[in-house]
Write an enzyme that holds these catalytic residues in place. Sequence first.
Site, PDB file in Angstrom:
ATOM      1  N   LYS A   1     -25.273 -43.469  28.741  1.00  0.00           N
ATOM      2  CA  LYS A   1     -25.047 -44.684  27.949  1.00  0.00           C
ATOM      3  C   LYS A   1     -24.781 -44.386  26.470  1.00  0.00           C
ATOM      4  O   LYS A   1     -24.089 -45.147  25.798  1.00  0.00           O
ATOM      5  CB  LYS A   1     -26.236 -45.645  28.095  1.00  0.00           C
ATOM      6  CG  LYS A   1     -26.277 -46.316  29.463  1.00  0.00           C
ATOM      7  CD  LYS A   1     -27.353 -47.378  29.536  1.00  0.00           C
ATOM      8  CE  LYS A   1     -27.394 -47.973  30.932  1.00  0.00           C
ATOM      9  NZ  LYS A   1     -28.280 -49.137  31.011  1.00  0.00           N
TER      10      LYS A   1
ATOM     11  N   GLY B   1     -38.639 -46.114  24.818  1.00  0.00           N
ATOM     12  CA  GLY B   1     -37.470 -45.368  25.277  1.00  0.00           C
ATOM     13  C   GLY B   1     -36.201 -46.164  25.000  1.00  0.00           C
ATOM     14  O   GLY B   1     -36.209 -47.126  24.213  1.00  0.00           O
TER      15      GLY B   1
ATOM     16  N   GLY C   1     -43.413 -49.708  25.541  1.00  0.00           N
ATOM     17  CA  GLY C   1     -42.469 -48.599  25.683  1.00  0.00           C
ATOM     18  C   GLY C   1     -41.662 -48.405  24.413  1.00  0.00           C
ATOM     19  O   GLY C   1     -41.611 -49.296  23.544  1.00  0.00           O
TER      20      GLY C   1
ATOM     21  N   ASP D   1     -26.411 -55.081  28.724  1.00  0.00           N
ATOM     22  CA  ASP D   1     -27.803 -55.090  29.188  1.00  0.00           C
ATOM     23  C   ASP D   1     -28.624 -56.129  28.419  1.00  0.00           C
ATOM     24  O   ASP D   1     -29.380 -56.902  29.008  1.00  0.00           O
ATOM     25  CB  ASP D   1     -28.459 -53.718  28.977  1.00  0.00           C
ATOM     26  CG  ASP D   1     -27.979 -52.691  29.996  1.00  0.00           C
ATOM     27  OD1 ASP D   1     -27.679 -53.086  31.133  1.00  0.00           O
ATOM     28  OD2 ASP D   1     -27.919 -51.498  29.642  1.00  0.00           O
TER      29      ASP D   1
ATOM     30  N   GLY E   1     -36.941 -57.585  36.660  1.00  0.00           N
ATOM     31  CA  GLY E   1     -35.687 -57.288  35.974  1.00  0.00           C
ATOM     32  C   GLY E   1     -34.425 -57.558  36.792  1.00  0.00           C
ATOM     33  O   GLY E   1     -33.328 -57.195  36.363  1.00  0.00           O
TER      34      GLY E   1
ATOM     35  N   ALA F   1     -34.544 -48.311  26.808  1.00  0.00           N
ATOM     36  CA  ALA F   1     -34.590 -49.726  27.174  1.00  0.00           C
ATOM     37  C   ALA F   1     -35.396 -50.514  26.143  1.00  0.00           C
ATOM     38  O   ALA F   1     -34.963 -51.569  25.670  1.00  0.00           O
ATOM     39  CB  ALA F   1     -35.210 -49.881  28.559  1.00  0.00           C
TER      40      ALA F   1
ATOM     41  N   THR G   1     -23.968 -45.844  33.425  1.00  0.00           N
ATOM     42  CA  THR G   1     -25.420 -45.865  33.593  1.00  0.00           C
ATOM     43  C   THR G   1     -26.015 -44.520  33.208  1.00  0.00           C
ATOM     44  O   THR G   1     -25.318 -43.640  32.683  1.00  0.00           O
ATOM     45  CB  THR G   1     -25.799 -46.325  35.026  1.00  0.00           C
ATOM     46  OG1 THR G   1     -27.216 -46.529  35.058  1.00  0.00           O
ATOM     47  CG2 THR G   1     -25.414 -45.307  36.089  1.00  0.00           C
TER      48      THR G   1
ATOM     49  N   TYR H   1     -37.263 -53.842  38.804  1.00  0.00           N
ATOM     50  CA  TYR H   1     -37.099 -54.808  39.905  1.00  0.00           C
ATOM     51  C   TYR H   1     -37.379 -54.182  41.275  1.00  0.00           C
ATOM     52  O   TYR H   1     -37.259 -54.830  42.308  1.00  0.00           O
ATOM     53  CB  TYR H   1     -35.707 -55.446  39.877  1.00  0.00           C
ATOM     54  CG  TYR H   1     -34.575 -54.461  39.865  1.00  0.00           C
ATOM     55  CD1 TYR H   1     -34.111 -53.881  41.033  1.00  0.00           C
ATOM     56  CD2 TYR H   1     -33.987 -54.097  38.660  1.00  0.00           C
ATOM     57  CE1 TYR H   1     -33.082 -52.967  41.012  1.00  0.00           C
ATOM     58  CE2 TYR H   1     -32.952 -53.178  38.624  1.00  0.00           C
ATOM     59  CZ  TYR H   1     -32.506 -52.619  39.807  1.00  0.00           C
ATOM     60  OH  TYR H   1     -31.491 -51.708  39.774  1.00  0.00           O
TER      61      TYR H   1
HETATM   62  P1  ATR Z   1     -35.569 -45.759  29.468  1.00  0.00           P
HETATM   63  O1  ATR Z   1     -34.238 -45.230  29.044  1.00  0.00           O
HETATM   64  O2  ATR Z   1     -35.585 -46.458  30.789  1.00  0.00           O
HETATM   65  O3  ATR Z   1     -36.215 -46.570  28.412  1.00  0.00           O
HETATM   66  P2  ATR Z   1     -37.092 -43.431  28.729  1.00  0.00           P
HETATM   67  O4  ATR Z   1     -36.263 -43.354  27.496  1.00  0.00           O
HETATM   68  O5  ATR Z   1     -37.346 -42.196  29.516  1.00  0.00           O
HETATM   69  O6  ATR Z   1     -36.476 -44.459  29.753  1.00  0.00           O
HETATM   70  O7  ATR Z   1     -38.495 -44.098  28.314  1.00  0.00           O
HETATM   71  C1  ATR Z   1     -39.569 -44.189  29.192  1.00  0.00           C
HETATM   72  C2  ATR Z   1     -40.698 -44.984  28.530  1.00  0.00           C
HETATM   73  O8  ATR Z   1     -41.791 -45.075  29.468  1.00  0.00           O
HETATM   74  C3  ATR Z   1     -41.269 -44.333  27.281  1.00  0.00           C
HETATM   75  O9  ATR Z   1     -41.702 -45.334  26.397  1.00  0.00           O
HETATM   76  C4  ATR Z   1     -42.472 -43.545  27.841  1.00  0.00           C
HETATM   77  O10 ATR Z   1     -43.507 -43.293  26.901  1.00  0.00           O
HETATM   78  P3  ATR Z   1     -43.468 -41.962  25.976  1.00  0.00           P
HETATM   79  O11 ATR Z   1     -42.451 -42.223  24.912  1.00  0.00           O
HETATM   80  O12 ATR Z   1     -44.837 -41.849  25.429  1.00  0.00           O
HETATM   81  O13 ATR Z   1     -43.083 -40.833  26.889  1.00  0.00           O
HETATM   82  C5  ATR Z   1     -42.966 -44.532  28.869  1.00  0.00           C
HETATM   83  N1  ATR Z   1     -43.792 -43.886  29.901  1.00  0.00           N
HETATM   84  C6  ATR Z   1     -43.379 -43.130  30.937  1.00  0.00           C
HETATM   85  N2  ATR Z   1     -44.426 -42.713  31.680  1.00  0.00           N
HETATM   86  C7  ATR Z   1     -45.549 -43.219  31.083  1.00  0.00           C
HETATM   87  C8  ATR Z   1     -46.945 -43.168  31.376  1.00  0.00           C
HETATM   88  N3  ATR Z   1     -47.409 -42.527  32.447  1.00  0.00           N
HETATM   89  N4  ATR Z   1     -47.794 -43.831  30.551  1.00  0.00           N
HETATM   90  C9  ATR Z   1     -47.342 -44.506  29.482  1.00  0.00           C
HETATM   91  N5  ATR Z   1     -46.027 -44.605  29.147  1.00  0.00           N
HETATM   92  C10 ATR Z   1     -45.135 -43.972  29.943  1.00  0.00           C
END
Ligand code: ATR
Length: 288
Positions: free
Chosen positions: A71, A133, A131, A107, A249, A135, A67, A228
Amino acid sequence: MEINGKTRLCGLIGNPVEHTLSPLIHNTLAEKLGHNLVYLPFPVEEKHLEDAVAGAFGLNVLGLNVTVPYKSAVMPYLTEIDKLADEIGAVNTLVRSEEGYTGFNTDMPGLFRAMQSDGVKIDGESVIILGAGGAARAVAFLCASKGAKEIFLLNRSIEKANEVAAEVNALYGDKVCAMELNRFRELPKWRYLAIQCTSVGLYPNADAAVIEDEAFYEMIHTGYDLIYRPEETRFMKLVKKAGGAAYNGLKMLLYQGIIAYELWNGVAVSEEAASEILDLLKEKVSVS
Ligand code: ATR
């Protein structure tokens, strides 16, 4: 279950791991299926990641889940990487082979199986992914590979959205259109499946949604939130208020675990067993 000389060990490596629900999934499965197997969490520091994988192999550990934040970082220490995991660039399951561990990503198949069990399809759908990131990137690959008609990937930072879109499009043609989050009003006025992959709305910030505008939710026939905790996120509430169906989720968590368990033990877990474990997970989440 009696721990004896034949007990096999599986576990989870990550940091932190204290709040994981995976031991509940795997130890319950082992008990239900009569397998002599124990599953434990292992908090691993980054500087010990390579040793952790080699040490697990040396100790004849049957399999590991991986995790956050390892990953992708764990991939150089594996002897083989499954095609889907390689595409996604992330593994969450290590399966023991003769030489070392093979990395899989359960996943995304987990999310797919969760959607199937909820009667939600991707094939032919117009999809919005919120998003960009880790995921969201994996979900974009899943949707492209499962025949989504088109995918709009909306993110706060457009640079990250463009990167993910370019990676998916290099493999699947021009499926993904990257968009800045606050430009959602420019989306074609279709009906969408929306998959919420940002961290916005995650406990303890449960009263936040990445898009608040009700006009957005009128375009959504089904909303899937990868979060979740809480059980019903603000995103889900907004989807439901606009008349759509909404899911969290938890089933994805369940099925990523079940698929890992199936890989480790060469068995098929019944839907009956899956739904019993889902009930246990729901209980645990609602208490915590
Ligand atoms: P994960 O591995 O769970 O996908 P991550 O890679 O940290 O986590 O990605 C977090 C996602 O949430 C990103 O798309 C982030 O947007 P940015 O790329 O612009 O940072 C989004 N995110 C986090 N906080 C946010 C907020 N307050 N408003 C909009 N998007 C947010």
